[in-house]
Design a protein around this motif. Structure first.
Motif, PDB file in Angstrom:
ATOM      1  N   PRO A  32      47.380  48.793  38.416  1.00  0.00           N
ATOM      2  CA  PRO A  32      45.942  48.690  38.676  1.00  0.00           C
ATOM      3  C   PRO A  32      45.115  49.651  37.831  1.00  0.00           C
ATOM      4  O   PRO A  32      45.445  50.827  37.710  1.00  0.00           O
ATOM      5  CB  PRO A  32      45.821  48.998  40.175  1.00  0.00           C
ATOM      6  N   ALA A  33      44.044  49.122  37.260  1.00  0.00           N
ATOM      7  CA  ALA A  33      43.132  49.924  36.441  1.00  0.00           C
ATOM      8  C   ALA A  33      41.919  50.381  37.254  1.00  0.00           C
ATOM      9  O   ALA A  33      41.023  51.027  36.724  1.00  0.00           O
ATOM     10  CB  ALA A  33      42.686  49.115  35.230  1.00  0.00           C
ATOM     11  N   ALA A  34      41.914  50.045  38.531  1.00  0.00           N
ATOM     12  CA  ALA A  34      40.846  50.465  39.451  1.00  0.00           C
ATOM     13  C   ALA A  34      41.452  50.379  40.857  1.00  0.00           C
ATOM     14  O   ALA A  34      42.496  49.734  41.038  1.00  0.00           O
ATOM     15  CB  ALA A  34      39.640  49.540  39.316  1.00  0.00           C
ATOM     16  N   PRO A  35      40.820  51.019  41.855  1.00  0.00           N
ATOM     17  CA  PRO A  35      41.387  50.964  43.219  1.00  0.00           C
ATOM     18  C   PRO A  35      41.595  49.527  43.705  1.00  0.00           C
ATOM     19  O   PRO A  35      42.555  49.265  44.441  1.00  0.00           O
ATOM     20  CB  PRO A  35      40.345  51.703  44.058  1.00  0.00           C
ATOM     21  N   VAL A  36      40.698  48.632  43.352  1.00  0.00           N
ATOM     22  CA  VAL A  36      40.930  47.202  43.592  1.00  0.00           C
ATOM     23  C   VAL A  36      41.144  46.550  42.227  1.00  0.00           C
ATOM     24  O   VAL A  36      40.308  46.697  41.318  1.00  0.00           O
ATOM     25  CB  VAL A  36      39.734  46.542  44.318  1.00  0.00           C
ATOM     26  N   HIS A  37      42.279  45.895  42.038  1.00  0.00           N
ATOM     27  CA  HIS A  37      42.553  45.203  40.779  1.00  0.00           C
ATOM     28  C   HIS A  37      43.543  44.084  41.069  1.00  0.00           C
ATOM     29  O   HIS A  37      44.734  44.318  41.287  1.00  0.00           O
ATOM     30  CB  HIS A  37      43.148  46.171  39.742  1.00  0.00           C
ATOM     31  N   PHE A  38      43.018  42.885  41.106  1.00  0.00           N
ATOM     32  CA  PHE A  38      43.901  41.736  41.302  1.00  0.00           C
ATOM     33  C   PHE A  38      43.628  40.702  40.216  1.00  0.00           C
ATOM     34  O   PHE A  38      42.644  40.805  39.465  1.00  0.00           O
ATOM     35  CB  PHE A  38      43.753  41.150  42.722  1.00  0.00           C
ATOM     36  N   LEU A  39      44.531  39.754  40.098  1.00  0.00           N
ATOM     37  CA  LEU A  39      44.455  38.725  39.064  1.00  0.00           C
ATOM     38  C   LEU A  39      44.361  37.360  39.720  1.00  0.00           C
ATOM     39  O   LEU A  39      45.023  37.114  40.744  1.00  0.00           O
ATOM     40  CB  LEU A  39      45.709  38.761  38.176  1.00  0.00           C
ATOM     41  N   VAL A  40      43.551  36.499  39.162  1.00  0.00           N
ATOM     42  CA  VAL A  40      43.473  35.097  39.602  1.00  0.00           C
ATOM     43  C   VAL A  40      43.917  34.251  38.421  1.00  0.00           C
ATOM     44  O   VAL A  40      43.365  34.390  37.317  1.00  0.00           O
ATOM     45  CB  VAL A  40      42.037  34.709  40.011  1.00  0.00           C
ATOM     46  N   ILE A  41      44.927  33.420  38.639  1.00  0.00           N
ATOM     47  CA  ILE A  41      45.452  32.603  37.533  1.00  0.00           C
ATOM     48  C   ILE A  41      45.527  31.133  37.957  1.00  0.00           C
ATOM     49  O   ILE A  41      45.686  30.826  39.141  1.00  0.00           O
ATOM     50  CB  ILE A  41      46.855  33.084  37.063  1.00  0.00           C
ATOM     51  N   PRO A  42      45.433  30.238  36.977  1.00  0.00           N
ATOM     52  CA  PRO A  42      45.722  28.839  37.288  1.00  0.00           C
ATOM     53  C   PRO A  42      47.239  28.665  37.371  1.00  0.00           C
ATOM     54  O   PRO A  42      47.986  29.360  36.676  1.00  0.00           O
ATOM     55  CB  PRO A  42      45.161  28.088  36.077  1.00  0.00           C
ATOM     56  N   LYS A  43      47.705  27.753  38.201  1.00  0.00           N
ATOM     57  CA  LYS A  43      49.150  27.471  38.221  1.00  0.00           C
ATOM     58  C   LYS A  43      49.565  26.741  36.946  1.00  0.00           C
ATOM     59  O   LYS A  43      50.674  26.922  36.453  1.00  0.00           O
ATOM     60  CB  LYS A  43      49.513  26.652  39.467  1.00  0.00           C
ATOM     61  N   LYS A  44      48.644  25.957  36.424  1.00  0.00           N
ATOM     62  CA  LYS A  44      48.888  25.264  35.158  1.00  0.00           C
ATOM     63  C   LYS A  44      48.999  26.298  34.035  1.00  0.00           C
ATOM     64  O   LYS A  44      48.176  27.217  33.946  1.00  0.00           O
ATOM     65  CB  LYS A  44      47.699  24.326  34.909  1.00  0.00           C
ATOM     66  N   HIS A  45      49.980  26.127  33.178  1.00  0.00           N
ATOM     67  CA  HIS A  45      50.113  27.060  32.049  1.00  0.00           C
ATOM     68  C   HIS A  45      49.072  26.762  30.982  1.00  0.00           C
ATOM     69  O   HIS A  45      49.087  25.701  30.363  1.00  0.00           O
ATOM     70  CB  HIS A  45      51.509  27.011  31.425  1.00  0.00           C
ATOM     71  N   ILE A  46      48.184  27.725  30.777  1.00  0.00           N
ATOM     72  CA  ILE A  46      47.204  27.674  29.679  1.00  0.00           C
ATOM     73  C   ILE A  46      47.348  29.024  28.981  1.00  0.00           C
ATOM     74  O   ILE A  46      47.188  30.075  29.622  1.00  0.00           O
ATOM     75  CB  ILE A  46      45.761  27.489  30.208  1.00  0.00           C
ATOM     76  N   SER A  47      47.690  29.030  27.698  1.00  0.00           N
ATOM     77  CA  SER A  47      48.046  30.291  27.035  1.00  0.00           C
ATOM     78  C   SER A  47      46.870  31.232  26.865  1.00  0.00           C
ATOM     79  O   SER A  47      46.967  32.428  27.160  1.00  0.00           O
ATOM     80  CB  SER A  47      48.672  30.020  25.668  1.00  0.00           C
ATOM     81  N   THR A  48      45.765  30.713  26.346  1.00  0.00           N
ATOM     82  CA  THR A  48      44.591  31.559  26.109  1.00  0.00           C
ATOM     83  C   THR A  48      43.337  30.750  26.429  1.00  0.00           C
ATOM     84  O   THR A  48      43.388  29.515  26.551  1.00  0.00           O
ATOM     85  CB  THR A  48      44.482  32.039  24.630  1.00  0.00           C
ATOM     86  N   ARG A  82      33.956  43.549  38.897  1.00  0.00           N
ATOM     87  CA  ARG A  82      33.880  42.972  37.547  1.00  0.00           C
ATOM     88  C   ARG A  82      35.000  41.961  37.355  1.00  0.00           C
ATOM     89  O   ARG A  82      36.140  42.226  37.730  1.00  0.00           O
ATOM     90  CB  ARG A  82      33.991  44.080  36.490  1.00  0.00           C
ATOM     91  N   THR A  83      34.675  40.821  36.762  1.00  0.00           N
ATOM     92  CA  THR A  83      35.702  39.864  36.357  1.00  0.00           C
ATOM     93  C   THR A  83      35.820  39.925  34.835  1.00  0.00           C
ATOM     94  O   THR A  83      34.812  40.048  34.139  1.00  0.00           O
ATOM     95  CB  THR A  83      35.347  38.423  36.780  1.00  0.00           C
ATOM     96  N   VAL A  84      37.065  39.891  34.374  1.00  0.00           N
ATOM     97  CA  VAL A  84      37.329  39.985  32.934  1.00  0.00           C
ATOM     98  C   VAL A  84      38.450  39.030  32.580  1.00  0.00           C
ATOM     99  O   VAL A  84      39.462  38.961  33.286  1.00  0.00           O
ATOM    100  CB  VAL A  84      37.815  41.408  32.533  1.00  0.00           C
ATOM    101  N   MET A  85      38.264  38.296  31.479  1.00  0.00           N
ATOM    102  CA  MET A  85      39.358  37.507  30.927  1.00  0.00           C
ATOM    103  C   MET A  85      39.513  37.897  29.463  1.00  0.00           C
ATOM    104  O   MET A  85      38.580  37.712  28.672  1.00  0.00           O
ATOM    105  CB  MET A  85      39.066  36.009  31.073  1.00  0.00           C
ATOM    106  N   ASN A  86      40.631  38.472  29.124  1.00  0.00           N
ATOM    107  CA  ASN A  86      40.882  38.919  27.760  1.00  0.00           C
ATOM    108  C   ASN A  86      41.496  37.779  26.949  1.00  0.00           C
ATOM    109  O   ASN A  86      42.365  37.066  27.451  1.00  0.00           O
ATOM    110  CB  ASN A  86      41.849  40.111  27.772  1.00  0.00           C
ATOM    111  N   CYS A  87      41.049  37.645  25.713  1.00  0.00           N
ATOM    112  CA  CYS A  87      41.571  36.572  24.861  1.00  0.00           C
ATOM    113  C   CYS A  87      42.108  37.138  23.551  1.00  0.00           C
ATOM    114  O   CYS A  87      41.355  37.774  22.787  1.00  0.00           O
ATOM    115  CB  CYS A  87      40.475  35.546  24.586  1.00  0.00           C
ATOM    116  N   ASN A  88      43.391  36.902  23.341  1.00  0.00           N
ATOM    117  CA  ASN A  88      44.065  37.283  22.078  1.00  0.00           C
ATOM    118  C   ASN A  88      43.999  38.799  21.800  1.00  0.00           C
ATOM    119  O   ASN A  88      43.569  39.574  22.654  1.00  0.00           O
ATOM    120  CB  ASN A  88      43.537  36.449  20.914  1.00  0.00           C
ATOM    121  N   GLN A  89      44.450  39.191  20.612  1.00  0.00           N
ATOM    122  CA  GLN A  89      44.656  40.611  20.303  1.00  0.00           C
ATOM    123  C   GLN A  89      43.403  41.460  20.484  1.00  0.00           C
ATOM    124  O   GLN A  89      43.432  42.486  21.176  1.00  0.00           O
ATOM    125  CB  GLN A  89      45.169  40.803  18.867  1.00  0.00           C
TER     126      GLN A  89
END
Ligand code: 5GP
Ligand code: ZN
Length: 113
Positions: A32-48, A82-89
């Motif tokens: 965790p990068a903060a006291p609350v830090h969770f991830l929401v992901i699709p079950k479908k595989h999407i790379s980026t 805050r919501t964040v989605m990182n893409c690529n390098q």
């Protein structure tokens, strides 16, 4: 396919799951990068995020809805998050299965590093 987050979504690799339905799963971040830090992901595989298609548009909306619902359950809706989605390098993506970070319970800096 050998994907860490596909393995978490199918239960092959354990995680602290906060929410799950047919389309998405949310779980605590292992570093965790903060006291609350969770991830929401699709079950479908999407790379980026670059790989999103038009059919994924409702899925992205659902991920935001799940994020705000869990934030409310954790009591951080009013203080903020805050919501964040990182893409690529350059975006800082390390796991190539899209995921929304949800961070809260500390003052987050802007602009991000
Ligand atoms: P990225 O850098 O790709 O945006 O974020 C990947 C996130 O996944 C990081 O915050 C990292 O701590 C988290 N993570 C990596 N491996 C695991 C794992 O095995 N379990 C969980 N719950 N989170 C993980
Ligand atoms: Zn995957």
């Amino acid at each position: 396919m050998d994907c860490l987050f596909c393995s978490i979504s199918t239960g092959k690799i354990p995680a602290t799951v906060l929410y799950e339905d047919d389309d998405v799963i949310a779980f605590e971040d292992i570093m965790p990068a903060a006291p609350v830090h969770f991830l929401v992901i699709p079950k479908k595989h999407i790379s980026t995020l670059n790989d999103l298609t038009e059919e994924d548009i409702p899925l992205m909306g659902k991920m935001h809805f799940v994020a705000k619902t869990i934030a409310k359950a954790k009591g951080v809706s009013e203080s903020g998050f805050r919501t964040v989605m990182n893409c690529n390098q350059d975006g800082g993506q390390t796991v190539y299965h899209i995921h929304m970070h949800v961070l809260a319970e500390r003052k987050l800096n802007w602009p991000p590093g």
